[in-house]
Design a protein around this motif. Structure first.
Motif, PDB file in Angstrom:
ATOM      1  N   SER A   9       0.848  -1.183   0.000  1.00  0.00           N
ATOM      2  CA  SER A   9       0.000   0.000   0.000  1.00  0.00           C
ATOM      3  C   SER A   9       0.886   1.236   0.000  1.00  0.00           C
ATOM      4  O   SER A   9       1.442   1.593   1.031  1.00  0.00           O
ATOM      5  N   GLY A  52       6.236  -9.270   5.834  1.00  0.00           N
ATOM      6  CA  GLY A  52       5.610 -10.289   6.652  1.00  0.00           C
ATOM      7  C   GLY A  52       4.649 -11.110   5.823  1.00  0.00           C
ATOM      8  O   GLY A  52       4.439 -10.860   4.638  1.00  0.00           O
ATOM      9  N   THR A  53       4.051 -12.104   6.465  1.00  0.00           N
ATOM     10  CA  THR A  53       3.022 -12.916   5.822  1.00  0.00           C
ATOM     11  C   THR A  53       1.796 -12.919   6.710  1.00  0.00           C
ATOM     12  O   THR A  53       1.893 -13.136   7.915  1.00  0.00           O
ATOM     13  N   TRP A  54       0.657 -12.638   6.094  1.00  0.00           N
ATOM     14  CA  TRP A  54      -0.626 -12.666   6.793  1.00  0.00           C
ATOM     15  C   TRP A  54      -0.619 -11.816   8.065  1.00  0.00           C
ATOM     16  O   TRP A  54      -1.108 -12.229   9.110  1.00  0.00           O
ATOM     17  N   GLY A  55      -0.028 -10.633   8.021  1.00  0.00           N
ATOM     18  CA  GLY A  55      -0.060  -9.713   9.152  1.00  0.00           C
ATOM     19  C   GLY A  55       0.969  -9.971  10.227  1.00  0.00           C
ATOM     20  O   GLY A  55       0.990  -9.290  11.238  1.00  0.00           O
ATOM     21  N   ARG A  56       1.839 -10.938  10.035  1.00  0.00           N
ATOM     22  CA  ARG A  56       2.902 -11.227  11.009  1.00  0.00           C
ATOM     23  C   ARG A  56       4.252 -10.905  10.378  1.00  0.00           C
ATOM     24  O   ARG A  56       4.574 -11.415   9.312  1.00  0.00           O
ATOM     25  N   ARG A  57       5.006 -10.085  11.075  1.00  0.00           N
ATOM     26  CA  ARG A  57       6.310  -9.691  10.541  1.00  0.00           C
ATOM     27  C   ARG A  57       7.225 -10.901  10.397  1.00  0.00           C
ATOM     28  O   ARG A  57       7.179 -11.835  11.189  1.00  0.00           O
ATOM     29  N   ASP A  68       0.428 -18.137   0.473  1.00  0.00           N
ATOM     30  CA  ASP A  68       0.804 -17.063   1.400  1.00  0.00           C
ATOM     31  C   ASP A  68       0.477 -15.694   0.822  1.00  0.00           C
ATOM     32  O   ASP A  68       0.497 -15.504  -0.405  1.00  0.00           O
ATOM     33  N   ARG A  69       0.168 -14.753   1.715  1.00  0.00           N
ATOM     34  CA  ARG A  69       0.019 -13.355   1.326  1.00  0.00           C
ATOM     35  C   ARG A  69       1.229 -12.623   1.896  1.00  0.00           C
ATOM     36  O   ARG A  69       1.340 -12.422   3.101  1.00  0.00           O
ATOM     37  N   GLU A  71       3.277  -9.389   2.570  1.00  0.00           N
ATOM     38  CA  GLU A  71       2.948  -7.980   2.727  1.00  0.00           C
ATOM     39  C   GLU A  71       4.226  -7.169   2.892  1.00  0.00           C
ATOM     40  O   GLU A  71       5.099  -7.534   3.664  1.00  0.00           O
ATOM     41  N   TYR A  73       5.507  -3.686   4.217  1.00  0.00           N
ATOM     42  CA  TYR A  73       5.019  -2.634   5.113  1.00  0.00           C
ATOM     43  C   TYR A  73       5.775  -1.339   4.877  1.00  0.00           C
ATOM     44  O   TYR A  73       6.982  -1.341   4.701  1.00  0.00           O
TER      45      TYR A  73
END
Length: 110
Positions: A9, A52-57, A68-69, A71, A73
């Motif tokens: 983002s 990170g993956t799925w909101g976990r660093r 996996d997603r 991300e 940051y």
């Protein structure tokens, strides 16, 4: 061959998303480099990324799994605690909190 989604983002209400197919044993770094992120954010150093993956660093050397997603940051511009304090200060103590909008004639605390 894992299929992963790389998400980034660049600003508020903007989301860039890439579906990437990677070889077995690929890492988060491989996923970011295989996506369109380096072209979308030219001039940014991949080694300094927070990912990170799925909101976990995680670290750039962390292996990815199928589905996996990943991300990427971006740094925070304002500390969330400071922002909340400022919002509370602006609206005042009477307009904030759990019991701010009471019914007329209601007992205190209800």
């Amino acid at each position: 061959m894992p299929h992963v989604i790389v998400m980034y983002s660049p600003g508020p209400r903007q989301v860039l998303e890439w579906l990437v197919e990677l070889p077995e044993g690929a890492t988060l770094r491989d996923a970011v480099l295989a996506s369109g992120w380096p072209q979308a954010c030219a001039g940014e150093d991949v080694a300094a990324l927070e990912v990170g993956t799925w909101g976990r660093r995680g670290s750039l050397d962390q292996p990815v799994r199928d589905g996996d997603r990943v991300e990427v940051y971006r740094p925070l511009l304002v500390d969330p605690k400071v922002a909340r304090r400022e919002r509370f200060r602006k609206q005042g103590a009477r307009a904030a909190g759990l019991f701010a909008s009471r019914r007329p004639g209601a007992k205190p605390g209800y």
